[in-house]
Design a protein around this motif. Structure first.
Motif, short mmCIF file in Angstrom:
data_model
loop_
_atom_site.label_atom_id
_atom_site.label_comp_id
_atom_site.label_asym_id
_atom_site.label_seq_id
_atom_site.Cartn_x
_atom_site.Cartn_y
_atom_site.Cartn_z
N ALA A 52 6.22 11.61 56.16
CA ALA A 52 5.46 12.32 57.04
C ALA A 52 6.57 13.14 57.66
CB ALA A 52 4.90 11.57 58.08
N ALA A 53 7.93 12.53 57.98
CA ALA A 53 9.00 13.32 58.46
C ALA A 53 9.47 14.36 57.53
CB ALA A 53 10.08 12.27 58.95
N TRP A 54 9.67 13.76 56.26
CA TRP A 54 10.09 14.73 55.22
C TRP A 54 9.24 15.96 55.26
CZ3 TRP A 54 7.52 16.00 50.74
CH2 TRP A 54 8.08 16.83 49.79
N LEU A 55 8.00 15.70 55.04
CA LEU A 55 6.96 16.92 55.00
C LEU A 55 6.96 17.86 56.18
CD1 LEU A 55 4.77 17.70 53.23
CD2 LEU A 55 3.00 16.58 54.38
N SER A 56 7.43 17.31 57.43
CA SER A 56 7.33 18.00 58.49
C SER A 56 8.61 19.06 58.46
CB SER A 56 7.35 17.29 59.85
OG SER A 56 7.57 17.96 60.81
#
Length: 238
Positions: A52-56
């Motif tokens: 999720a952090a990577w996608l953000s």
């Protein structure tokens, strides 16, 4: 990059690769600040938290969104196959494309379950790449064509992209690419692929080694490696 900004040559691609977008540090920081404040034990969502952090960070916003997920499957055949490195003939690639298009493959079920838009793109499957133990797998023009096929295949609204490929001879090509780029022994990178027997495996390892030995003096970067040892579907994915 806008999907209509097509690549004109290998040198054009090299220039564009010098100015690739970076991930957004502000969005990543926001994700890392918010995650510890969620009502759950730290780390309880496993890899999902890092994803999720990577996608953000790559979408440049927090929280990220997955409103229009897409999958692209590219198919191409490999000339190395004529040397007997696969348990199946080249015709199987076309049969698999038909299976994808009729909804009969695992990827069809996965995409349907999670509402992922799927498109399957065969690339010149009746005309395989050249045998890379004899000459470069592709001409520079053919390689650029595959790059542009990949560029044109993605909708601008796509917010996460899943990539896959199909092609008889693809694992021999992949092994040769890894061997050329990362070194070590050819056997380290070469697998059983479609489930070949021991004699076929030994031949496959020898051919991977032979192909890399032929082209290594002319490989200065990853693009050279793709042109000389890759496949149409790998170019489209790139």
């Amino acid at each position: 990059m806008n999907k209509l900004e097509l690549i004109s040559s290998v040198n054009d691609l090299r220039m564009k690769l010098k100015n690739l977008p970076e991930f957004d540090t502000v969005s990543l920081h926001s994700a890392k600040l918010r995650e510890p404040n969620l009502t759950k034990p730290p780390g309880s969502l496993g890899r999902l938290e890092k994803i999720a952090a990577w996608l953000s960070s790559w979408q440049g916003k927090h929280p990220p969104s997955v409103d229009f997920p897409s999958a692209r499957i590219f198919a191409g055949n490999h000339g190395i196959s004529k040397n007997g490195v696969s348990a199946y003939p080249l015709e199987v690639t076309e049969q698999m494309v038909d299976n994808f298009n009729s909804g009969g493959a695992a990827i069809n079920q996965l995409c349907a379950t999670f509402k992922v838009e799927l498109d399957v793109l065969p690339i010149n499957i009746k005309n395989p790449t050249h045998d890379f133990t004899q000459k470069p797998a592709m001409s520079e023009n053919a390689f650029i064509d595959t790059i542009n096929i990949g560029l044109k295949s993605v909708e601008k609204k796509t917010d996460i992209l899943c990539l896959g490929e199909m092609g008889i001879g693809n694992t021999a090509s992949a092994a040769a690419l890894c061997h050329a780029v990362f070194g070590s022994e050819a056997e380290l990178w070469t697998g059983l692929g479609t489930g070949i027997d021991n004699e076929t495996y030994k031949r496959k390892v020898a051919l991977v080694e032979k192909g890399v030995r032929l082209h290594q003096p002319f490989i200065n970067d990853g693009l050279d490696a793709l042109i000389r040892l890759g496949g149409f579907e790998f170019g489209a994915i790139a």
